[in-house]
Write a protein that holds these residues in place. Structure first.
Motif, PDB file in Angstrom:
ATOM      1  N   CYS A 139       0.852  -1.185   0.000  1.00 26.03           N
ATOM      2  CA  CYS A 139       0.000   0.000   0.000  1.00 26.03           C
ATOM      3  C   CYS A 139       0.889   1.237   0.000  1.00 26.03           C
ATOM      4  CB  CYS A 139      -0.914   0.005   1.226  1.00 26.03           C
ATOM      5  SG  CYS A 139      -1.800   1.572   1.393  1.00 26.03           S
ATOM      6  N   ASN A 170      -5.023   7.581   5.185  1.00 28.63           N
ATOM      7  CA  ASN A 170      -5.681   7.795   3.901  1.00 28.63           C
ATOM      8  C   ASN A 170      -6.939   8.629   4.090  1.00 28.63           C
ATOM      9  OD1 ASN A 170      -7.139   7.608   1.538  1.00 28.63           O
ATOM     10  ND2 ASN A 170      -6.777   5.428   1.239  1.00 28.63           N
ATOM     11  N   CYS A 172     -10.359   5.272  -2.685  1.00 31.67           N
ATOM     12  CA  CYS A 172      -9.310   4.272  -2.915  1.00 31.67           C
ATOM     13  C   CYS A 172      -9.860   2.862  -2.886  1.00 31.67           C
ATOM     14  CB  CYS A 172      -8.207   4.424  -1.891  1.00 31.67           C
ATOM     15  SG  CYS A 172      -7.335   5.974  -2.120  1.00 31.67           S
ATOM     16  N   CYS A 201      -8.329   1.825  -6.436  1.00 32.64           N
ATOM     17  CA  CYS A 201      -6.937   1.370  -6.377  1.00 32.64           C
ATOM     18  C   CYS A 201      -6.764   0.097  -7.209  1.00 32.64           C
ATOM     19  CB  CYS A 201      -6.543   1.023  -4.944  1.00 32.64           C
ATOM     20  SG  CYS A 201      -5.695   2.354  -4.092  1.00 32.64           S
ATOM     21  N   GLN A 221      -5.762  -2.794  -6.658  1.00 36.08           N
ATOM     22  CA  GLN A 221      -5.373  -3.617  -5.508  1.00 36.08           C
ATOM     23  C   GLN A 221      -4.565  -4.839  -5.915  1.00 36.08           C
ATOM     24  OE1 GLN A 221      -8.803  -2.782  -5.762  1.00 36.08           O
ATOM     25  NE2 GLN A 221      -9.046  -1.313  -4.107  1.00 36.08           N
ATOM     26  N   GLY A 223      -9.599  -4.008  -0.604  1.00 34.94           N
ATOM     27  CA  GLY A 223     -10.249  -2.830  -1.213  1.00 34.94           C
ATOM     28  C   GLY A 223     -11.737  -2.779  -0.875  1.00 34.94           C
ATOM     29  N   THR A 232      -1.548   6.806 -10.372  1.00 34.38           N
ATOM     30  CA  THR A 232      -2.771   6.367  -9.696  1.00 34.38           C
ATOM     31  C   THR A 232      -3.186   7.366  -8.623  1.00 34.38           C
ATOM     32  OG1 THR A 232      -1.533   5.152  -8.033  1.00 34.38           O
ATOM     33  CG2 THR A 232      -2.220   3.917  -9.979  1.00 34.38           C
ATOM     34  N   ILE A 283      -3.881   6.766  -5.495  1.00 36.51           N
ATOM     35  CA  ILE A 283      -3.209   6.615  -4.207  1.00 36.51           C
ATOM     36  C   ILE A 283      -1.771   7.141  -4.254  1.00 36.51           C
ATOM     37  CG2 ILE A 283      -2.530   4.191  -4.597  1.00 36.51           C
ATOM     38  CD1 ILE A 283      -3.732   5.638  -1.260  1.00 36.51           C
TER      39      ILE A 283
END
Ligand SMILES: Cc1cc2nc3c(=O)[nH]c(=O)nc-3n(C[C@H](O)[C@H](O)[C@H](O)COP(=O)(O)OP(=O)(O)OC[C@H]3O[C@@H](n4cnc5c(N)ncnc54)[C@H](O)[C@@H]3O)c2cc1C
Ligand SMILES: Cc1cc2nc3c(=O)[nH]c(=O)nc-3n(C[C@H](O)[C@H](O)[C@H](O)COP(=O)(O)OP(=O)(O)OC[C@H]3O[C@@H](n4cnc5c(N)ncnc54)[C@H](O)[C@@H]3O)c2cc1C
Ligand code: SF4
Ligand code: SF4
Ligand code: FES
Lengths: 280, 471
Positions: free
Chosen positions: B59, B88, B94, B98, B100, B120, B448, B450
């Motif tokens: 992460c 976060n 996310c 994301c 994941q 996620g 991305t 994140i």
């Protein structure tokens, strides 16, 4: 919110002037730059050139022709009411330099766009001849202001109801024949700019035009405003809107600005049925 | 431990309920429907609560994954969201977007022998639970310190910087070029993948904390970075303007009507809500026979949007093979279920149009994979004589984006790399220009959500240090 402080109807209500409070934009805008306006939450983002700015008062002035749904909606906005969003100043300003004798050709609401440019070119020490074209006398706008912003003013109307009968290119040809013109600036409908550029290329006189493709963001992010200049793709909102008139692919531009015609017509007709008194 | 793993792995990963493909392919509602509390607790039970969790290094912001999952398992949903917020600030976003499978879930130990824990989906659950039932209580905010910070751009990186600095007592203003804040989260990612109400709620949360959001401010035009310091009295500026420059293919016929960048197509559809036209005023071209070029998240979003707008046929044309497709696995899967066809190892070479200048089709070449290129992926090479044509009336070009020069070119002393992205320290976000930080896509290139948020967090810490101690 961007409040309207002054409003005028010109050319029998087909052309509208709005003076709008937008101090940040007014303090920085230069001739040739435009703004994007959005009337309300559901509204479309519409680009319009600033015809005037008043940094002291903190206002900008736009002059637009009512042609479809969004401009018809703008027309309903009265003094004291506001646009939800006004974004700008966008685009590159006109390069204002002393070059000698300049002819400024304006057609339709292009005259409004032309006015601040003409004034700036005159103030920079050029000898400026302005040629204004309209379909008929009633549709001609800003005659007095353009007279004040130029040294000489020539007017043509398609139907001969005022000035010389014919097109701006007829009057322009006579001026070019004198042989002392260094530069032409032409702003108006695409066909007008196309024919002016065709004429001036015969005389090999540098020509600047201002293009009006369909835009969304106005910041170079979407590429919707792409135009072909000298065989290369440019984004009119950031690389323009002014370009060398002899390099523009006008036929492509003419097709591209029709992209949503059918949809827009449907939207406009729906709107006219709902609010019949607002449309014209 | 090994015995426990063997036992737990028998519980299969819970599948998130979704709208049926044939139904959702024609509407703009969110596709996954979310987990119920019971389901979330059950899925949370699959986590082994590893002492040295393999998932956490995956992460980019280092969420305490076993920690928040354990709180869900215990039914302590409010505590769980608090745990997520420590690292976060946009978990509802996310959890949904994301990738994941190459981040947290890709490293989860349970995934070694079966399917990984649905990290996620659980993150999304905790955030949705809070949105629906939370107290909306604001985190404590330090006493105002009188220092002003401007955040340029309201995408995930800008929102993170604003959120972090406002609680530290700074006076924070976000300047956004568009008429609505949220960056790609509002103009790019469609409603059916990320409901706009979620983004609006996150921004509202920041506003309640005291962040000022000024839309219609195109920095570089409406006001310059230097003027923010000199005329508007800001002490620091963060630049998070994203990678907003559309890339085209540069092949003949590209300016025909019916060829749009993904930026334009998705902006019309999402930000301008053109899917409601003529109820809203912005139109969008409706293709019957649509081709989307590219195979990233952007391409999947464009293809699925075209389907929802009423296309008969939507095809993805991509020059590499399935293994190289950069989109999230879940989105590729969703797109396939919705009937989108994939033309892989295929590259367009020119477009065809009619007299009205409208697109009618394109010519493509078949490709094969050759030697690996700079990106480490095998380079697609054209197969000679393999030309064929595809009919289409709409083509969305989603082959990547670059650095938009509007802001950077109008800012003195801004150091850029050779691609036009801002040269900033990756650990602190500091640029070479005094008092200016940058992060997100405008530094890394399109990446991305994140990662953009992670960059924002580091920059916020660095800005805080600089304004507290002068370094
Ligand atoms: C840089 C720039 C400056 C402009 N300055 C002026 C001005 O000073 N005065 C003026 O009267 N007009 C100006 N225009 C044109 C003006 O933007 C259009 O007339 C207006 O958008 C029409 O919108 P509508 O909904 O009323 O009409 P619609 O029915 O939507 O369309 C009529 C025509 O307007 C054009 N148009 C539609 N939507 C857009 C859009 N989003 N962006 C650009 N063009 C569009 C198309 O060519 C279309 O065929 C300018 C355009 C540009 C790009
Ligand atoms: C269609 C699409 C789908 C995606 N799907 C995913 C996904 O599933 N998962 C994932 O992790 N990532 C996804 N991404 C990538 C992700 O959205 C981006 O990496 C991320 O949003 C970058 O954040 P940012 O804050 O750097 O910039 P952005 O989100 O791009 O925000 C930048 C903001 O700055 C504004 N701005 C630009 N110039 C100026 C200026 N001069 N002045 C003021 N404001 C300005 C812009 O209008 C915008 O609002 C997707 C991207 C797209 C386009
Ligand atoms: S933020 Fe993204 S990578 Fe981190 S735990 Fe959540 S879903 Fe995984
Ligand atoms: S999510 Fe996977 S790796 Fe992380 S703690 Fe749970 S079981 Fe271990
Ligand atoms: S209007 Fe979007 S790039 Fe010019």
């Amino acid at each position: 919110m961007f409040t309207i402080v002054n409003r005028e109807e010109m050319a029998e209500g087909t052309v509208i002037l709005n003076e709008i409070e937008a101090p940040r934009i007014a303090s920085r805008a230069k001739p040739g730059q435009f703004v994007i306006l959005k009337a309300n939450e559901e509204g479309e983002r519409i680009p319009l050139t600033m015809a005037e700015t008043d940094p002291q008062k903190g206002t900008i002035t736009i002059i637009y022709m009512v042609v479809g749904k969004s401009t018809a909606l703008f027309k309903t906005l009265q003094v004291g009411e506001a646009y939800q969003d006004v974004i700008g100043p966008l685009g590159k300003p006109t390069t204002v330099e002393k070059v000698g004798n300049i002819v400024c050709v304006g057609g339709g609401t292009g005259i409004a766009v032309m006015h601040p440019i003409t004034r700036a070119l005159k103030d920079a020490g050029n000898h400026v001849t302005a040629i204004l074209g309209a379909r008929s006398k009633d549709l001609l706008i800003l005659e007095e202001k353009m007279a004040a912003a130029s040294h000489e003013l020539l007017i043509t109307t398609d139907d001969g109801s005022y000035g010389r009968k014919g097109f701006v290119t007829d009057a322009l040809k006579d001026v070019l024949d004198k042989g002392d013109t260094q530069m032409v600036v032409a702003i108006g409908p695409v066909p007008m700019m196309k024919f002016v550029s065709k004429l001036t290329s015969e005389y090999q006189v540098k020509t600047i035009v201002s293009l009006n493709p369909i835009m969304v963001d106005g910041t170079g992010m979407c590429g919707g405003c792409r135009v072909t200049i000298g065989g290369k793709t440019k984004f009119a909102c950031v690389d323009g809107p002014e370009f060398d008139g002899h390099q523009v692919d006008y036929d492509e531009l003419m097709l591209r600005i029709q992209a949503y015609c059918e949809d827009e017509k449907r939207c406009f007709e729906d709107y006219c049925m709902l609010k019949p008194d607002y449309a014209r | 431990m090994a015995g426990q793993a063997a036992k737990k792995e028998k519980t299969p990963r819970l599948k998130m309920p979704e709208q049926e493909p044939h139904v959702r392919a024609r509407n703009f509602h969110e596709v996954p429907l979310g987990l119920t509390a019971e389901m979330a607790i059950e899925e949370a039970g699959r986590c082994l609560q590893c002492k040295k969790p393999a998932c956490v290094p995956g992460c980019p912001v280092g969420i305490d994954i076993p920690g928040f999952i354990n709180l869900i398992r215990e039914g302590e949903f409010t505590q769980s969201i608090r745990k997520l917020w420590e690292k976060n600030s946009l978990p509802a976003v996310c959890g949904r977007v994301c990738p994941q499978e190459i981040q947290c879930e890709g490293l989860c130990i349970v995934g070694k022998k079966g399917e990984p824990v649905a990290i996620g989906n659980l993150e999304r659950f905790a955030a949705d639970q809070e949105r629906a039932h939370g107290t909306g209580e604001l985190p404590p905010r330090a006493k105002p310190n009188g220092k002003k910070v401007a955040v340029v751009g309201s995408g995930p990186s800008g929102l993170t910087v604003a959120g972090d600095l406002i609680v530290k007592g700074y006076d924070v203003t976000i300047l956004e070029a568009f008429h609505k804040p949220g960056g790609v989260l509002v103009y790019g990612i469609p409603e059916f993948r990320l409901p706009k109400a979620i983004v609006a709620q996150e921004i509202n949360f920041l506003e309640r904390l005291g962040v000022k959001v000024e839309c219609n401010a195109v920095v570089g035009r409406t006001v310059s970075v230097d003027e923010l310091f000199e005329e508007e009295g800001y002490d620091a500026v963060y630049i998070g303007v994203g990678a907003g420059l559309p890339r085209f293919m540069n092949i003949p016929g590209e300016n025909l009507i019916g060829i749009l960048s993904a930026n334009e197509y998705l902006t019309r559809a999402n930000l301008m809500k053109a899917y409601l036209f003529p109820e809203v005023d912005t139109p969008i071209p409706i293709g019957k026979n649509v081709v989307v070029l590219g195979a990233g998240n952007v391409a999947m979003d464009a293809a699925r949007t075209a389907m929802r707008l009423g296309a008969d046929k939507v095809r993805i044309v991509y020059r590499r093979s399935r293994d190289e497709m950069p989109a999230r696995t879940a989105e590729i899967h969703h797109a396939e279920e919705e009937g989108i066809e994939f033309f892989l190892l295929t590259n367009p070479t020119r477009y065809f149009g009619n007299e009205q200048g409208r697109l009618t089709g394109m010519e493509c070449l078949k490709m094969e994979l050759g030697e690996p290129d700079d990106s480490g992926r095998r380079r697609p090479v054209p197969m000679e004589g393999s030309e064929f044509s595809l009919d289409c009336d709409l083509c969305v070009v989603a082959v990547g984006s670059g650095a938009n020069p509007l802001l950077t070119q109008s800012t003195k002393d801004m150091q850029l790399n050779k691609w036009g992205y801002i040269d900033a320290d990756l650990e602190t976000g500091k640029t070479r220009k005094k008092g200016v930080w940058a992060g997100g896509d405008i530094v890394t290139g399109a990446a991305t959500v994140i990662l953009a948020m992670g960059a924002g967090r580091k920059a916020a810490d660095s800005i805080d240090q600089y304004l507290s101690w002068g370094w």
